[in-house]
Every structure is written in structure tokens, then in C-alpha cells.
Design a protein around this motif. Structure first.
Motif, PDB file in Angstrom:
ATOM      1  N   ALA A  65       0.827  -1.208   0.000  1.00 23.90           N
ATOM      2  CA  ALA A  65       0.000   0.000   0.000  1.00 23.90           C
ATOM      3  C   ALA A  65       0.860   1.255   0.000  1.00 23.90           C
ATOM      4  CB  ALA A  65      -0.930   0.002   1.219  1.00 23.90           C
ATOM      5  N   TYR A 148      -4.317  -0.331  -5.058  1.00 23.69           N
ATOM      6  CA  TYR A 148      -4.169   0.630  -3.963  1.00 23.69           C
ATOM      7  C   TYR A 148      -4.187   2.066  -4.490  1.00 23.69           C
ATOM      8  CZ  TYR A 148      -2.689  -3.451  -1.241  1.00 23.69           C
ATOM      9  OH  TYR A 148      -2.643  -4.672  -0.619  1.00 23.69           O
ATOM     10  N   ILE A 208      -6.771   2.156   2.365  1.00 20.50           N
ATOM     11  CA  ILE A 208      -6.239   3.361   1.734  1.00 20.50           C
ATOM     12  C   ILE A 208      -7.365   4.292   1.272  1.00 20.50           C
ATOM     13  CG2 ILE A 208      -6.117   2.490  -0.651  1.00 20.50           C
ATOM     14  CD1 ILE A 208      -3.272   3.699  -0.759  1.00 20.50           C
TER      15      ILE A 208
END
Length: 462
Positions: A65, A148, A208
Motif C-alpha cells: 500500500a 491501492y 487506503i
């Protein structure tokens, strides 16, 4: 009662006008502290938020991420480029008009700032959402990091108009003699961000996407307060009917000044794309993650310099408009001294504790090792960057757009980009890192030469 309200309004108006006039009369050192300190506090708080944001993502979501977030840097720079073109361009023009006592034109500049931010913010959002995946692949996303990056940018882009307007109004607040209000807006945004990130990422586990949602929500709330401030008719600059229609000469002036920060941020976008692709090529996704972490550390300290630049902008712009060149240069030297001292402290901490800094962002041993080495290499000559940034901003503040553009582009396109492709041929992954301090030092020398030449011309003119 009516007379009492009128006298109250007149008193506040004169008080605001006096605050603006102080830019040309109050001691420069006190002014710089008055204007720069709130901006530095705000920008530092903002950088701390970014570190907390990335730390939560790295610790909870994972190292992939962090790498995905690194892919979004070019997007953020590109969005900031359009926002800076309007916000910084308009605030500089407003500072000069206030120095010339042209309050009516300053109000029209405020209205045109609102309109331009809405138009550009909406257009950028639509175009980027339509072509999001191809753009992210071009920016260096792999099959692992693409999900992500996509999740983060979808939310950020939906709030793009809010982001543009928020930063634009903060710049105008500083130009209007209200640096503390700009600081309050930023501090509120940062505080709200941190609370929401804890809630969205840690408590609700939204990953995220939760971090992006926290950013947009906090900026929306801060923007509401900013716009409320500008509805106060007792202020020199306030929102009212008749100032929103775009005027060709005002737009040209805004863009003429704003083209320098636009190109600076747009070029930064190109550079980050190139660097991401070089890091992927020579070190894989983990190297991109290390670059993301090193960038966060660099920006934490560089935010001090950005705050200094924001603080000096109304002082330099006002005194240039009033032809008080002695005060203008005094502000420049003080800004350079403070910026250099701050970055020297950042350089020392990064050289001494790179691994401890890297551990804030991740528990992954490979990522920590890569990041620690990257931090040390990236910041080898970090202490010279402050003067280069302040001088470039100085030329922007006085309307010397061509010089500011040259200094901005020379550092990144003419120096860093060739080095980023040449050095890895000699030193592999380390060569990508080496290119950054090498370009910093070369651009520092170029900036000093340009400033000395300009000062000689100023003496001849005077």
C-alpha cells in the motif's frame, strides 16, 4: 443602532487596512515572523499528518500500500500544479495591488480566483477519472500496486474542486494580511484529518480509501469556514456580486504569475513518474515504497521552507509594488538564513537516525533497509535546498516569471532527469538515489549566480 453598527464596520475596515499597510512599515524581521510562523506551523502540521497517514497505511494495510501511495505522488503534484497556478498567481497579484492601494482590482482578483478554481478543478477531475487506470500505469503502477493507487485517487479526484478551492483561499488569506486565519484553516484540516484517519483506517478498516476520504472530508469542512470569512463585508477583500465574471486582463495576470509554480509542480510530476519507473526497473515495488518514505521525510522538513515562502510572499510582493527594495531584499536574506538553518537540522537528524525514521512507516525488514539507505543518499546535500527554493520563490513574488520558471525547470528537467537515467548505468539502484543530491547542488550554484546578476541590475536601475 444603525450609526453604531456603521462605526463598528468602519473601525474594523480601517483596522484591516492598517494591517495591510504594515507590510510596508513594520520592521521586516517582525513581519516575517508574523507571516511566516503561522505558515510554518500550518505546513509542519500538514507534513506531520502526511507522515501519520503513511504510517497508518504502512503499518495496517501493508508495504504494498505504501508503494501504491507512492504511485499517486505524480497525480497529487499535477493537481497541485493547477491549484498553484491559480492560488499563488492570484495571491501574488493581490499582494501587489494592495501595495499599490488598488483595492477594487484586488476584490475582482478574489472573485476570479473562485471562478477559475471551480472550472479547472472540475475539468481536471472529469478527465482524470475517465482515464484513471491508464494514467496510473503510465505513472509506474504494477499489477500489485494499481488497486491501492486506484482506490486512493478515486476519492481524491472526486474532491478535487474542494482541494483547489481550499488551497486557493488559504493563499488569498495570507495575501490579505490574515496569516493566522490561514494557519487556523490548515491546523483544523490536519487535526480533523488525523482523527478521521484513525477512525477510517484503524477503527473501520477502510484501508487506503479511508485515508483519502479523511483528506477530502477535512478539507471540505475547512473550506466552509474560509468562505464564511470572505463573506464578511467589513473586510477589505470579501465575496460579493459582480466580481466572479472572468476578466481577461486579470486572468492573464494570474496565469502569468502562476505559470511558474504550475510548471514547478507539473515538472515535479514528470520527475516522480521518471523516478518511479527507474526505481521499479532497478529495485522493484519495494524500491518505490522506499522512495515514497524518503519523499515523506524530505517533505516533512521542506514544509518549513514552504511555510517560509508563503510568509515572505505578501511582504516581498507588497514592498516590490511600493518600490521599497531595501525591505524586499532584507526579507529575502532573512528567509534564506532561516530556511538553511531548518534544513541543516533536518539533514543532521536524517544522517544520524535513518533506520529509526524508516521504522515509523513499516515493520517490513526489506522496506526499512531500503528506506534507511534511501533517506541518507537523498538528503546528502539537503541543507543547500532551502536557499534555492527561497530565491526561486522570490523571483515569483516580484513577477519575474521567466527567471522563476528557468530556476524551477533547470533543477528538475535540465539537471535531475538526465542524471536519473545516467547514474544508474554506473551505480545501479544507488545511482537513482545519487541523482537527487547531485541535482540539488548544481541547481543551488545556478540559483546563486542568477540572484547575483539580478542584484547588479537592480543597483544599476536605482
Amino acid at each position: 443602532m444603525h450609526k453604531k453598527c456603521y462605526l463598528c464596520t468602519l473601525f474594523i475596515y480601517m483596522d484591516n487596512k492598517q494591517a495591510t499597510l504594515e507590510l510596508g512599515t513594520k520592521p521586516v524581521g517582525q513581519l516575517l515572523m508574523q507571516y511566516a510562523l503561522p505558515a510554518i506551523v500550518a505546513m509542519t502540521a500538514s507534513s506531520l499528518y502526511n507522515i501519520i497517514d503513511r504510517a497508518f497505511i504502512g503499518q495496517i494495510v501493508g508495504p504494498e500500500a505504501i508503494a501504491g501511495l507512492g504511485i499517486t505522488f505524480p497525480f497529487m503534484n499535477l493537481s497541485a500544479a493547477f491549484g498553484a497556478a491559480v492560488g499563488i498567481g492570484a495571491s501574488t497579484c493581490i499582494s501587489v495591488k494592495l501595495g499599490q492601494r488598488d483595492y477594487k482590482r484586488a476584490e475582482y482578483l478574489l472573485g476570479n480566483t473562485v471562478t477559475l478554481n471551480l472550472i479547472i478543478g472540475f475539468t481536471f477531475m472529469v478527465v482524470c477519472l475517465v482515464f484513471l487506470d491508464p494514467i496510473l500505469h503510465f505513472f509506474g503502477a504494477s499489477d500489485v500496486t494499481l488497486p491501492y493507487a486506484r482506490e486512493f485517487m478515486q476519492i481524491i479526484l472526486l474532491g478535487n474542486m474542494i482541494t483547489h478551492m481550499y488551497f486557493g483561499m488559504n493563499a488569498v488569506l495570507r495575501a490579505a494580511g490574515k496569516p493566522k486565519h490561514a494557519m487556523y484553516a490548515t491546523l483544523f484540516t490536519v487535526g480533523c484529518n488525523i482523527v478521521l484517519v484513525i477512525a477510517f483506517v484503524w477503527w473501520f478498516r477502510w484501508g487506503i480509501r479511508g485515508a483519502a476520504l479523511a483528506t477530502v472530508t477535512s478539507q471540505s469542512l475547512a473550506l466552509c469556514w474560509q468562505m464564511w470569512l470572505f463573506t464578511d463585508k467589513r473586510e477589505i477583500l470579501h465575496l460579493k456580486r459582480g466580481i466572479y465574471k472572468l476578466k481577461g486582463d486579470l486572468v492573464r495576470n494570474i496565469i502569468a504569475i502562476g505559470i511558474s509554480p504550475f510548471l514547478m509542480n507539473a515538472t515535479a510530476c514528470v520527475i516522480v513518474i521518471a523516478m518511479n519507473n527507474q526505481f521499479v526497473r532497478y529495485g522493484g515495488d519495494m524500491a518505490v515504497g522506499a522512495y515514497s518514505i524518503a519523499n515523506s521525510v524530505v517533505m516533512m522538513f521542506f514544509m518549513f521552507v514552504m511555510g517560509m515562502n508563503q510568509g515572505m510572499q505578501p511582504i516581498v510582493g507588497y514592498n516590490f509594488g511600493a518600490e521599497r527594495y531595501d525591505r524586499m531584499f532584507r526579507c529575502l536574506w532573512l528567509s534564506i538564513a532561516v530556511a538553511t538553518g531548518i534544513l541543516l537540522a533536518g539533514w543532521g537528524l536524517s544522517m544520524l537516525f535513518p533506520e529509526k525514521i524508516a521504522r515509523i512507516f513499516s515493520t517490513d525488514a526489506e522496506l526499512i533497509s531500503l528506506s534507511a539507505r534511501g533517506i541518507k543518499l537523498d538528503m546528502l546535500v539537503f541543507f543547500v535546498v532551502g536557499s534555492q527554493a527561497v530565491i526561486t520563490n522570490f523571483f515569483q513574488c516580484i513577477g519575474k516569471v521567466n527567471i522563476s520558471i528557468f530556476l524551477s525547470l533547470s533543477r528538475q528537467l535540465l539537471v535531475l532527469l538526465p542524471m536519473a537515467y545516467l547514474f544508474p548505468l554506473l551505480w545501479g539502484l544507488d545511482g537513482v538515489w545519487y541523482s537527487m543530491p547531485a541535482s540539488d547542488f548544481v541547481s543551488f550554484l545556478m540559483t546563486i549566480v542568477v540572484l547575483m546578476n539580478y542584484m547588479k541590475k537592480i543597483k544599476v536601475v536605482r
